[in-house]
Design a protein around this motif. Structure first.
Motif, PDB file in Angstrom:
ATOM      1  N   ARG A  22      30.328  27.097  27.555  1.00  0.00           N
ATOM      2  CA  ARG A  22      31.703  26.770  27.178  1.00  0.00           C
ATOM      3  C   ARG A  22      32.334  25.814  28.198  1.00  0.00           C
ATOM      4  N   LEU A  23      32.082  26.048  29.477  1.00  0.00           N
ATOM      5  CA  LEU A  23      32.606  25.155  30.504  1.00  0.00           C
ATOM      6  C   LEU A  23      32.009  23.757  30.365  1.00  0.00           C
ATOM      7  N   GLY A  24      30.721  23.714  30.059  1.00  0.00           N
ATOM      8  CA  GLY A  24      30.066  22.412  29.866  1.00  0.00           C
ATOM      9  C   GLY A  24      30.669  21.644  28.701  1.00  0.00           C
ATOM     10  N   LEU A  25      30.949  22.354  27.618  1.00  0.00           N
ATOM     11  CA  LEU A  25      31.569  21.701  26.463  1.00  0.00           C
ATOM     12  C   LEU A  25      32.975  21.195  26.800  1.00  0.00           C
ATOM     13  N   LEU A  26      33.725  21.971  27.582  1.00  0.00           N
ATOM     14  CA  LEU A  26      35.075  21.554  27.967  1.00  0.00           C
ATOM     15  C   LEU A  26      35.021  20.309  28.849  1.00  0.00           C
ATOM     16  N   ILE A  27      34.098  20.278  29.793  1.00  0.00           N
ATOM     17  CA  ILE A  27      33.967  19.105  30.664  1.00  0.00           C
ATOM     18  C   ILE A  27      33.565  17.882  29.853  1.00  0.00           C
ATOM     19  N   ALA A  28      32.636  18.072  28.913  1.00  0.00           N
ATOM     20  CA  ALA A  28      32.231  16.949  28.062  1.00  0.00           C
ATOM     21  C   ALA A  28      33.397  16.445  27.217  1.00  0.00           C
ATOM     22  N   LEU A  29      34.228  17.370  26.746  1.00  0.00           N
ATOM     23  CA  LEU A  29      35.405  16.969  25.965  1.00  0.00           C
ATOM     24  C   LEU A  29      36.375  16.166  26.813  1.00  0.00           C
TER      25      LEU A  29
END
Length: 313
Positions: free
Chosen positions: A15-22
């Motif tokens: 989830r953190l990875g997806l947020l950073i990518a966003l």
């Protein structure tokens, strides 16, 4: 227990990875828009030399990945930087985010209460007159966008009946001057979400009630309330919790639109202005704050699902 913790930690990392990518995507998309923050900050009459100097001051002459990393390094420590106009992003968020959080929280509370009550009624009495209205009505209402609901509410309750204000005015604290000014914005957010979630609640209850252990509980003569609380709701809870968690993100997104319609003093106008100014710093800060809140709620729903599934073993 150790395996479950590792699985949950992996979920948090994803989830953190997806947020950073966003957030990186936000920086890139804003950079691709016509114009830039330097031109918006200086105005149309600025000379090329002044624009170039402002671009250098803001770091716009550096590659997007470098700018994003500089911003992200500060954001991790709680410093979201400054806007192109020299304002503190943290100060702007502190002044606007609580109002948006208030609006979304009240709408979420109403959504949970209405959808649970109506969903349980619908599941318990599928052939009643209320249920026959809920079947087509909830499907229709859940498909209406928030800004359409807001427009209809203004038309009926502000223009025709003149019961409620259509525009929000603030007092010295920055919050709406009267509680009445919250009614229509909250209703515009809660109505579509309550309609959607009550269908989810009803479906989850019906699916859980068809399980063999529920039939055995009924055959053993347990009271209807006991069967519902002990044998149905716990198994329907993961689906309901996930639906509510998803609604949190929808409410935050819808709030930005509804705030603009009602001139509500939240982040709606701020995010619209930041996109117009091509201010990637402010846009990313809003996405980071709301994304973190949504991620925490989704993780809570995942924890509920893990707890229920563990209880089944």
């Amino acid at each position: 227990m150790a395996v479950e913790l590792r699985v949950f930690a992996g979920l948090v990392a994803r989830r953190l990875g997806l947020l950073i990518a966003l957030l990186a995507l936000v920086f890139t998309v804003v950079d691709l828009l016509p114009g830039n923050a330097a031109r918006s900050a200086l105005g149309r009459d600025a000379t090329p030399d002044r624009i170039a100097a402002k671009e250098h001051e803001l770091g716009l002459d550096r590659p997007v990945p470098v700018r994003f990393w500089d911003w992200f390094s500060g954001a991790v420590t709680g410093d979201f930087g400054t806007t192109a106009r020299g304002q503190s992003v943290n100060a702007l968020l502190e002044s606007k985010f609580p109002q948006t959080l208030l609006l979304a929280s009240i709408a979420m509370a109403i959504t949970v209460a209405v959808s649970l009550l109506c969903g349980l009624w619908w599941a318990a009495r599928p052939t009643s007159a209320v249920s026959r209205v809920l079947q087509p009505g909830s499907a229709f209402v859940s498909a209406i966008p928030e800004f359409v609901v807001a427009t209809l509410l203004i038309l009926v309750f502000s223009l025709w009946l003149e019961w409620l204000p259509a525009v929000t005015f603030t007092d010295r604290s920055g919050y709406p001057a009267s509680p009445q000014m919250l009614i229509l914005p909250v209703a515009a957010l809660a109505i579509p979400q309550a309609a959607w979630n009550l269908r989810v609640v009803r479906g989850a209850i019906v699916d859980a009630a068809s399980a063999p252990h529920v039939e055995n509980a009924i055959l053993n003569g347990l009271a209807e309330r006991t069967v519902l609380l002990r044998h149905v709701l716990p198994f329907a809870l993961p689906t309901i919790a996930t639906s509510f968690a998803t609604s949190v993100g929808t409410l935050f997104g819808g709030a930005l639109v509804v705030e603009t319609v009602f001139n509500y003093p939240g982040m709606g106008a701020m995010i619209a202005g930041s996109v117009s100014d091509r201010d990637a710093t402010l846009v990313a800060a809003v996405v980071a704050l709301t994304g973190t809140a949504i991620m925490c709620v989704l993780l809570a729903a995942d924890a509920v699902r893990a707890w229920v599934n563990r209880g089944r073993q």
